[in-house]
Enzyme design. Structure first.
Site, PDB file in Angstrom:
ATOM      1  N   ASN A   1       0.877  -1.172   0.000  1.00 43.38           N
ATOM      2  CA  ASN A   1       0.000   0.000   0.000  1.00 43.38           C
ATOM      3  C   ASN A   1       0.912   1.220   0.000  1.00 43.38           C
ATOM      4  O   ASN A   1       1.567   1.524   1.001  1.00 43.38           O
ATOM      5  CB  ASN A   1      -0.915   0.000   1.233  1.00 43.38           C
ATOM      6  CG  ASN A   1      -1.816   1.223   1.285  1.00 43.38           C
ATOM      7  OD1 ASN A   1      -1.428   2.324   0.915  1.00 43.38           O
ATOM      8  ND2 ASN A   1      -3.032   1.037   1.770  1.00 43.38           N
TER       9      ASN A   1
ATOM     10  N   GLU B   1      -3.948   1.742  -2.891  1.00 37.44           N
ATOM     11  CA  GLU B   1      -4.089   3.160  -2.548  1.00 37.44           C
ATOM     12  C   GLU B   1      -3.195   4.042  -3.437  1.00 37.44           C
ATOM     13  O   GLU B   1      -2.470   4.905  -2.960  1.00 37.44           O
ATOM     14  CB  GLU B   1      -3.809   3.401  -1.063  1.00 37.44           C
ATOM     15  CG  GLU B   1      -4.632   4.542  -0.514  1.00 37.44           C
ATOM     16  CD  GLU B   1      -4.574   4.703   1.000  1.00 37.44           C
ATOM     17  OE1 GLU B   1      -5.069   5.739   1.473  1.00 37.44           O
ATOM     18  OE2 GLU B   1      -4.041   3.808   1.701  1.00 37.44           O
TER      19      GLU B   1
ATOM     20  N   ASP C   1      -3.829  -4.830   1.096  1.00 34.75           N
ATOM     21  CA  ASP C   1      -4.111  -4.234   2.391  1.00 34.75           C
ATOM     22  C   ASP C   1      -5.497  -4.709   2.807  1.00 34.75           C
ATOM     23  O   ASP C   1      -6.504  -4.219   2.308  1.00 34.75           O
ATOM     24  CB  ASP C   1      -4.054  -2.706   2.269  1.00 34.75           C
ATOM     25  CG  ASP C   1      -4.404  -2.003   3.570  1.00 34.75           C
ATOM     26  OD1 ASP C   1      -4.702  -2.695   4.568  1.00 34.75           O
ATOM     27  OD2 ASP C   1      -4.398  -0.759   3.580  1.00 34.75           O
TER      28      ASP C   1
ATOM     29  N   ASN D   1      -6.736  -4.501   5.875  1.00 32.15           N
ATOM     30  CA  ASN D   1      -7.279  -3.737   6.993  1.00 32.15           C
ATOM     31  C   ASN D   1      -7.880  -4.652   8.059  1.00 32.15           C
ATOM     32  O   ASN D   1      -8.859  -4.313   8.723  1.00 32.15           O
ATOM     33  CB  ASN D   1      -8.301  -2.699   6.509  1.00 32.15           C
ATOM     34  CG  ASN D   1      -7.639  -1.405   6.067  1.00 32.15           C
ATOM     35  OD1 ASN D   1      -6.800  -0.853   6.774  1.00 32.15           O
ATOM     36  ND2 ASN D   1      -8.001  -0.927   4.882  1.00 32.15           N
TER      37      ASN D   1
ATOM     38  N   ASP E   1      -1.292  -6.252   6.010  1.00 31.08           N
ATOM     39  CA  ASP E   1      -1.002  -6.455   4.583  1.00 31.08           C
ATOM     40  C   ASP E   1      -0.661  -7.929   4.396  1.00 31.08           C
ATOM     41  O   ASP E   1       0.341  -8.414   4.941  1.00 31.08           O
ATOM     42  CB  ASP E   1       0.151  -5.557   4.146  1.00 31.08           C
ATOM     43  CG  ASP E   1      -0.189  -4.092   4.349  1.00 31.08           C
ATOM     44  OD1 ASP E   1      -0.780  -3.490   3.442  1.00 31.08           O
ATOM     45  OD2 ASP E   1       0.119  -3.559   5.441  1.00 31.08           O
TER      46      ASP E   1
ATOM     47  N   ASP F   1       2.857   4.737   5.003  1.00 32.96           N
ATOM     48  CA  ASP F   1       2.702   4.212   6.363  1.00 32.96           C
ATOM     49  C   ASP F   1       2.679   2.684   6.375  1.00 32.96           C
ATOM     50  O   ASP F   1       2.636   2.082   7.448  1.00 32.96           O
ATOM     51  CB  ASP F   1       1.471   4.791   7.057  1.00 32.96           C
ATOM     52  CG  ASP F   1       0.213   4.778   6.203  1.00 32.96           C
ATOM     53  OD1 ASP F   1       0.295   4.423   5.018  1.00 32.96           O
ATOM     54  OD2 ASP F   1      -0.860   5.147   6.720  1.00 32.96           O
ATOM     55  N   HIS F   2       2.722   2.066   5.198  1.00 35.13           N
ATOM     56  CA  HIS F   2       2.822   0.615   5.070  1.00 35.13           C
ATOM     57  C   HIS F   2       4.201   0.227   4.541  1.00 35.13           C
ATOM     58  O   HIS F   2       4.820   0.989   3.790  1.00 35.13           O
ATOM     59  CB  HIS F   2       1.790   0.076   4.082  1.00 35.13           C
ATOM     60  CG  HIS F   2       0.376   0.273   4.484  1.00 35.13           C
ATOM     61  ND1 HIS F   2      -0.438  -0.767   4.901  1.00 35.13           N
ATOM     62  CD2 HIS F   2      -0.403   1.381   4.518  1.00 35.13           C
ATOM     63  CE1 HIS F   2      -1.644  -0.310   5.169  1.00 35.13           C
ATOM     64  NE2 HIS F   2      -1.652   1.000   4.938  1.00 35.13           N
TER      65      HIS F   2
END
Length: 256
Positions: free
Chosen positions: A7, A34, A146, A148, A217, A246-247
Site C-alpha cells: 500500500n 491506494e 491491504d 485492513n 497487509d 505508512d505501510h
C-alpha cells in the site's frame, strides 16, 4: 518467483521511492494499493522502463489498485466483474506467470458503528462469493493487499488498545477465517510465525520507531503456492527515510 504487496499511500507522491525499490528488490509481480490515481494518470511508462507490464484500476483522489508484472499479464478483471456496482476502485485481477493474482484494498471500516464498517463486511462477503462461485482452491491463486484486518492478536502491538475497534473485530476476522476455510493460507505466517512483526505503523507519535504497528497487509494463497514458499519478509527499510508510506511491502518468494 518473487511476489510483493504494498500500500503506497499515493503513487504520485511515492513514485520515486517505488521505482528505486523495484530496482533494488526486483520483484516479479507487485500488487499496489491506494494509488490515489485515475487510470489516465497511472505511470505505466515509468514501470515499463523498469521491465514491468502493468494494469491499474483507479478513480482519482481515493483508493486505486495496480498489478505490475515481469512475467506477463492476462485475463484482467476490474473489481467483482462486469456486473459490479461498486464505484470504489479496490480490487483488480490478472493472471501472471500462471498464477491468478488479485490486488485488494479492503475497506477500512472506520468504526464499528459507521456505515463504512457495514460496507467493509459486505465487500468481504462479495469477495467470498467470488471464491465460492468462480475460483478453485486447487489452482494457484494469491489475493494480496491491504486487508485492513489483523488476523490475530499476535498481529497487534497492543490488543487492549484496539478493543471495540475495527481491524480486530470478530466479524472481520470471521470473514478472513472463511477465506482460510475455503482454501487460502496466510503465506507470510507459514515461514514467519513469531509475534511483533508488523506492516503498518501510524505516522503519529513515532509509532514505527516504537514498534507500535499492525500486520494488515497479507498475501493469502492457495496450497499450490504455499507448497512453493521459500522466503517471506516485511521490508521495513521501505518504511524509513523521507516521505514513506505508512505501510511496508510484504514479500514472498516461490520456488520454480
Amino acid at each position: 518467483m518473487r511476489i510483493a504487496t504494498w500500500n503506497v499511500n499515493s503513487l504520485k507522491v511515492r513514485l520515486p521511492r517505488v521505482e528505486a525499490w523495484l530496482a533494488d528488490v526486483q520483484p516479479d509481480v507487485v500488487c499496489l494499493q491506494e494509488t490515489k490515481l485515475a487510470d489516465p494518470a497511472f505511470p505505466a511508462l515509468a514501470f515499463e522502463a523498469l521491465g514491468y507490464e502493468s494494469v491499474h484500476h483507479g478513480e482519482g483522489r481515493w483508493n486505486g489498485v495496480a498489478i505490475l508484472s515481469r512475467v506477463g499479464i492476462d485475463e484482467v478483471v476490474d473489481g467483482f466483474g462486469p456486473d459490479d456496482d461498486d464505484d470504489q476502485a479496490r480490487l483488480l485481477w490478472a493472471t501472471c506467470g500462471g498464477i491468478r493474482i488479485a490486488s485488494a484494498y479492503v475497506p477500512n471500516g472506520r468504526s464499528l458503528d459507521d456505515d463504512h464498517y457495514r460496507y467493509k463486511l459486505d465487500w468481504l462477503a462479495k469477495l467470498q462469493h467470488i471464491l465460492d462461485d468462480e475460483l478453485d482452491p486447487a489452482e494457484p491463486l494469491v489475493i494480496a493487499g491491504d486487508y485492513n484486518i489483523a488476523p490475530t492478536d499476535a498481529d497487534v502491538w497492543n490488543p487492549k488498545r484496539f478493543e471495540g475497534a475495527t481491524h480486530v473485530s470478530e466479524p472481520e476476522r470471521a470473514a478472513l477465517a472463511a477465506m482460510e476455510a475455503w482454501g487460502l493460507t496466510d503465506s507470510f505466517r507459514v515461514l514467519q510465525p513469531e509475534p511483533g512483526l508488523y506492516s503498518w505503523w501510524d505516522y503519529r507519535g513515532g509509532s514505527f520507531h516504537k514498534k507500535e504497528g499492525l500486520r494488515i497487509d497479507l498475501l493469502m494463497a492457495t496450497r499450490p503456492i504455499i507448497d512453493r514458499l521459500t522466503f517471506a519478509t516485511i521490508d521495513r527499510n521501505a518504511r524509513k527515510g523521507q516521505q514513506p508510506s505508512d505501510h511496508a511491502p510484504v514479500i514472498i518468494d516461490l520456488a520454480d
